[in-house]
Each structure stands twice: as structure tokens, then as C-alpha cells.
Design a protein around this motif. Structure first.
Motif, PDB file in Angstrom:
ATOM      1  N   HIS A 190     -10.036   2.120   2.675  1.00 49.64           N
ATOM      2  CA  HIS A 190      -9.505   2.092   3.839  1.00 49.64           C
ATOM      3  C   HIS A 190      -8.346   2.170   4.507  1.00 49.64           C
ATOM      4  N   LEU A 191      -7.468   2.075   3.604  1.00 53.37           N
ATOM      5  CA  LEU A 191      -6.018   2.141   3.633  1.00 53.37           C
ATOM      6  C   LEU A 191      -5.435   3.314   3.381  1.00 53.37           C
ATOM      7  N   ALA A 192      -5.789   3.853   2.176  1.00 52.10           N
ATOM      8  CA  ALA A 192      -5.384   5.665   1.835  1.00 52.10           C
ATOM      9  C   ALA A 192      -5.926   6.510   1.943  1.00 52.10           C
ATOM     10  N   ARG A 193      -5.044   6.688   3.429  1.00 54.43           N
ATOM     11  CA  ARG A 193      -5.286   8.272   4.538  1.00 54.43           C
ATOM     12  C   ARG A 193      -4.168   9.121   4.198  1.00 54.43           C
ATOM     13  N   VAL A 194      -4.198  10.402   3.496  1.00 54.76           N
ATOM     14  CA  VAL A 194      -3.087  11.177   3.793  1.00 54.76           C
ATOM     15  C   VAL A 194      -3.197  11.326   5.138  1.00 54.76           C
ATOM     16  N   GLY A 195      -1.199  11.731   5.645  1.00 55.63           N
ATOM     17  CA  GLY A 195      -1.169  12.398   6.671  1.00 55.63           C
ATOM     18  C   GLY A 195      -1.060  10.452   7.914  1.00 55.63           C
ATOM     19  N   ARG A 196      -1.427   9.919   7.218  1.00 51.57           N
ATOM     20  CA  ARG A 196      -0.857   8.139   7.356  1.00 51.57           C
ATOM     21  C   ARG A 196      -0.437   7.255   6.487  1.00 51.57           C
ATOM     22  N   THR A 197      -1.064   7.390   5.414  1.00 50.84           N
ATOM     23  CA  THR A 197      -0.392   6.223   4.895  1.00 50.84           C
ATOM     24  C   THR A 197      -0.010   6.300   3.244  1.00 50.84           C
ATOM     25  N   PHE A 198      -0.622   7.991   3.170  1.00 48.69           N
ATOM     26  CA  PHE A 198       0.717   8.866   2.350  1.00 48.69           C
ATOM     27  C   PHE A 198       0.633  10.170   1.986  1.00 48.69           C
ATOM     28  N   ASP A 199       1.185  10.846   2.261  1.00 46.74           N
ATOM     29  CA  ASP A 199       1.546  12.809   2.576  1.00 46.74           C
ATOM     30  C   ASP A 199       2.012  13.041   1.051  1.00 46.74           C
ATOM     31  N   TYR A 200       1.341  13.944   0.743  1.00 48.16           N
ATOM     32  CA  TYR A 200       1.456  14.917  -0.237  1.00 48.16           C
ATOM     33  C   TYR A 200       2.967  16.062  -0.413  1.00 48.16           C
ATOM     34  N   THR A 201       3.854  15.684  -0.703  1.00 48.09           N
ATOM     35  CA  THR A 201       5.233  16.612  -0.792  1.00 48.09           C
ATOM     36  C   THR A 201       4.996  17.980  -2.285  1.00 48.09           C
ATOM     37  N   GLU A 202       6.105  18.256  -2.191  1.00 46.73           N
ATOM     38  CA  GLU A 202       6.240  19.393  -3.208  1.00 46.73           C
ATOM     39  C   GLU A 202       6.753  18.416  -4.471  1.00 46.73           C
ATOM     40  N   ASN A 203       7.364  17.098  -4.071  1.00 40.66           N
ATOM     41  CA  ASN A 203       7.618  16.174  -5.238  1.00 40.66           C
ATOM     42  C   ASN A 203       6.543  15.443  -5.695  1.00 40.66           C
ATOM     43  N   GLY A 204       4.931  15.695  -4.708  1.00 43.97           N
ATOM     44  CA  GLY A 204       4.016  14.962  -5.717  1.00 43.97           C
ATOM     45  C   GLY A 204       3.568  14.146  -4.353  1.00 43.97           C
ATOM     46  N   PRO A 205       2.902  13.028  -4.469  1.00 39.38           N
ATOM     47  CA  PRO A 205       2.377  12.291  -3.055  1.00 39.38           C
ATOM     48  C   PRO A 205       3.371  11.195  -3.302  1.00 39.38           C
ATOM     49  N   VAL A 206       3.167  10.351  -2.264  1.00 40.46           N
ATOM     50  CA  VAL A 206       4.747   9.880  -1.592  1.00 40.46           C
ATOM     51  C   VAL A 206       4.274   8.628  -0.257  1.00 40.46           C
ATOM     52  N   GLY A 207       3.780   7.478  -1.232  1.00 46.07           N
ATOM     53  CA  GLY A 207       3.384   6.649   0.126  1.00 46.07           C
ATOM     54  C   GLY A 207       4.905   5.452   1.067  1.00 46.07           C
ATOM     55  N   ALA A 208       3.743   5.526   2.356  1.00 48.96           N
ATOM     56  CA  ALA A 208       3.936   5.652   3.530  1.00 48.96           C
ATOM     57  C   ALA A 208       4.252   3.626   3.759  1.00 48.96           C
ATOM     58  N   LEU A 209       3.807   2.933   3.375  1.00 47.46           N
ATOM     59  CA  LEU A 209       4.264   1.316   3.678  1.00 47.46           C
ATOM     60  C   LEU A 209       5.039   0.662   2.385  1.00 47.46           C
ATOM     61  N   GLY A 210       5.796   1.764   2.064  1.00 44.64           N
ATOM     62  CA  GLY A 210       6.877   0.568   1.443  1.00 44.64           C
ATOM     63  C   GLY A 210       7.568  -0.747   2.251  1.00 44.64           C
ATOM     64  N   GLY A 211       8.580  -0.987   1.352  1.00 45.30           N
ATOM     65  CA  GLY A 211       9.581  -1.903   2.856  1.00 45.30           C
ATOM     66  C   GLY A 211       9.194  -3.720   2.188  1.00 45.30           C
ATOM     67  N   ARG A 212       7.758  -3.706   1.502  1.00 45.04           N
ATOM     68  CA  ARG A 212       7.310  -5.800   1.729  1.00 45.04           C
ATOM     69  C   ARG A 212       7.042  -5.688   0.474  1.00 45.04           C
ATOM     70  N   ARG A 213       7.057  -6.919   0.333  1.00 40.99           N
ATOM     71  CA  ARG A 213       6.525  -7.123  -1.264  1.00 40.99           C
ATOM     72  C   ARG A 213       5.227  -7.731  -1.199  1.00 40.99           C
ATOM     73  N   VAL A 214       5.319  -7.264  -2.425  1.00 34.94           N
ATOM     74  CA  VAL A 214       3.109  -8.186  -2.343  1.00 34.94           C
ATOM     75  C   VAL A 214       3.022  -9.111  -3.669  1.00 34.94           C
ATOM     76  N   PHE A 215       1.952  -9.998  -2.552  1.00 33.70           N
ATOM     77  CA  PHE A 215       2.199 -11.207  -4.113  1.00 33.70           C
ATOM     78  C   PHE A 215       1.085 -11.554  -4.680  1.00 33.70           C
ATOM     79  N   VAL A 216       0.164 -10.794  -6.260  1.00 32.15           N
ATOM     80  CA  VAL A 216      -1.401 -11.010  -5.845  1.00 32.15           C
ATOM     81  C   VAL A 216      -1.717 -11.878  -6.720  1.00 32.15           C
ATOM     82  N   VAL A 217      -2.291 -12.902  -6.607  1.00 32.08           N
ATOM     83  CA  VAL A 217      -2.321 -13.575  -7.689  1.00 32.08           C
ATOM     84  C   VAL A 217      -4.046 -14.163  -8.142  1.00 32.08           C
TER      85      VAL A 217
END
Ligand SMILES: Cc1cc2nc3c(=O)[nH]c(=O)nc-3n(C[C@H](O)[C@H](O)[C@H](O)COP(=O)(O)O)c2cc1C
Length: 207
Positions: free
Chosen positions: A111-138
């Protein structure tokens, strides 16, 4: 002030180890930084619909061309994307099921991974848009998969989570594993101690 999004994904409401560890993390954080907003998304107990044909069609339709039905099909996804965008910190509780993540957590990423919304394809490959936050996985696992152990190559959980989070632009990811849950509580005790230690440094930086 920080915003923490807690994503629990164990279908077990009562004795889940990953839930307990996520709770410990949040309570410890709040002890240090009480002026923190906590948002809960439970994809283990509140089962998400699988992404279906209508949703995929809506994903690939630019917002200005979407029908009312397509906007409706994306409402839940939009809400969950907004929760991530609002969060400075995300805590994910992830049980290992069949060497990977639970289906509820997989659905959340679908539900999160959406082209044009949370990532885009660029000439350098896919680029995510949700950076700038820290994730802790337990995580909680019945067995042990530490690097160098015979079962390490069977761990599809941490590599998958690092990959999909990185794809969405989130590279700052810390894992705390409670291992060997089928053989006692030592792994949980070790994870609790690790969280305690981690919080001392993390909340000092976030303060
Ligand atoms: C359906 C199912 C599949 C599981 N698959 C694995 C597995 O592949 N590897 C493993 O080490 N443990 C496996 N386990 C054990 C869980 O990872 C362990 O019980 C963990 O504590 C579950 O997390 P929770 O306590 O937060 O629900 C599985 C448990 C269940 C119920």
C-alpha cells in the motif's frame, strides 16, 4: 517535538515478543521525551486488504485523471502514506514468519510503494521519496540467523526490509533482533537490553 509511527505486524495480540519490544521502545522514548506524538498502525490485527486490480490501476493513473472510484480505492493507502510522511521515527514490530515478514507487513508495503507518490523512476534508476526519517525494526524469531551462523542465509526478513525501505528512500534503519524465541527468553532479554542502551543515545540526539 517528535512524531513516532509504530507499525505492529504480529497477528498475536497478547504474548507477541515483537509487540512487547516495540512497546518497550516507545515507553522508553516517552520517558526521555514526553512531548512526542505516537501514532499506531496495526497491520497484524487490523488486516489490510490485498492490493487488487482497481488499486493498481489507480496507482498508475495521474491524480488529475483519476475517477472518484479510483480516489476511493486509494483512501487507505493515502492515509498510510500520510502517516509515514508525518513521522520522524518509525518503529516496526516484525515477527519472522517462514523466513520473511508476515503477510500483514507485506500488505503495508504494497500500500505504501506507489510510483509517482512514494518513489519515481529516474534516469539514475528508482528514487524513493520517504527519506529523512529513522526506522527501528524490532524482530522476533524462533531460530537464530546471526551473521556467520549456518542459518544466516535463510534470513529473508532483514534483507527484504532493508531493500524495500531503501527503495522508498529510507536508509537509516536499525535492527534489534530477539532470536531463539522457540528455545527460551534469553533472546528477548538481550533485545530488551539492546533497546535500553540504544535509547540512551538516540533520545539524547533527538532531544
Ligand atoms: C506461522 C509461523 C511461521 C514462523 N516461521 C518462522 C521462521 O521461518 N523462522 C523462525 O525462526 N521462526 C518462525 N516462527 C516463530 C516466530 O518467529 C516467533 O514465534 C516469534 O516470536 C513471533 O513473533 P511475535 O511473538 O511477535 O508474534 C514462526 C511462527 C509462526 C506462527
Amino acid at each position: 517535538m517528535s512524531n513516532i509511527l509504530v507499525v505492529n505486524s504480529s497477528p498475536n495480540p497478547d504474548t507477541s515478543v515483537s509487540r512487547a519490544l516495540a512497546t518497550q521502545f516507545v515507553e522508553g522514548w516517552l520517558d526521555d521525551l514526553p512531548d512526542t506524538t505516537i501514532t499506531y498502525r496495526d497491520v497484524g490485527l487490523d488486516v489490510l486488504p490485498h492490493v487488487d486490480q482497481d488499486m493498481v490501476a489507480a496507482y498508475f493513473t495521474p491524480p488529475e485523471n483519476r475517477t472518484q472510484e479510483q480516489d476511493q480505492a486509494l483512501e487507505l493507502s493515502d492515509a498510510m502514506v500520510a502517516e509515514v510522511e508525518t513521522a520522524d521515527v518509525i518503529v516496526i514490530g516484525s515477527p519472522m514468519y517462514n523466513f520473511g515478514i508476515t503477510s500483514g507487513l507485506k500488505a503495508w508495503f504494497d500500500h505504501l510503494a506507489r510510483v509517482g507518490r512514494t518513489f519515481d523512476y529516474t534516469e539514475n534508476g528508482p528514487v524513493g521519496a520517504l527519506g529523512g526519517r529513522r526506522v527501528f525494526v524490532v524482530t522476533a524469531r524462533g531460530g537464530s540467523y546471526q551473521v556467520g551462523s549456518p542459518a544466516a542465509a535463510m534470513d529473508m526478513q532483514e534483507p527484504y526490509l532493508r531493500t524495500v525501505l531503501g527503495f522508498l528512500g529510507i536508509e537509516d534503519v536499525t535492527f534489534i533482533h530477539a532470536e531463539g524465541m522457540s528455545g527460551g527468553t534469553a533472546g528477548k532479554d538481550a533485545a530488551e537490553a539492546e533497546i535500553q542502551k540504544l535509547l540512551e543515545s538516540v533520545t539524547a540526539v533527538a532531544a
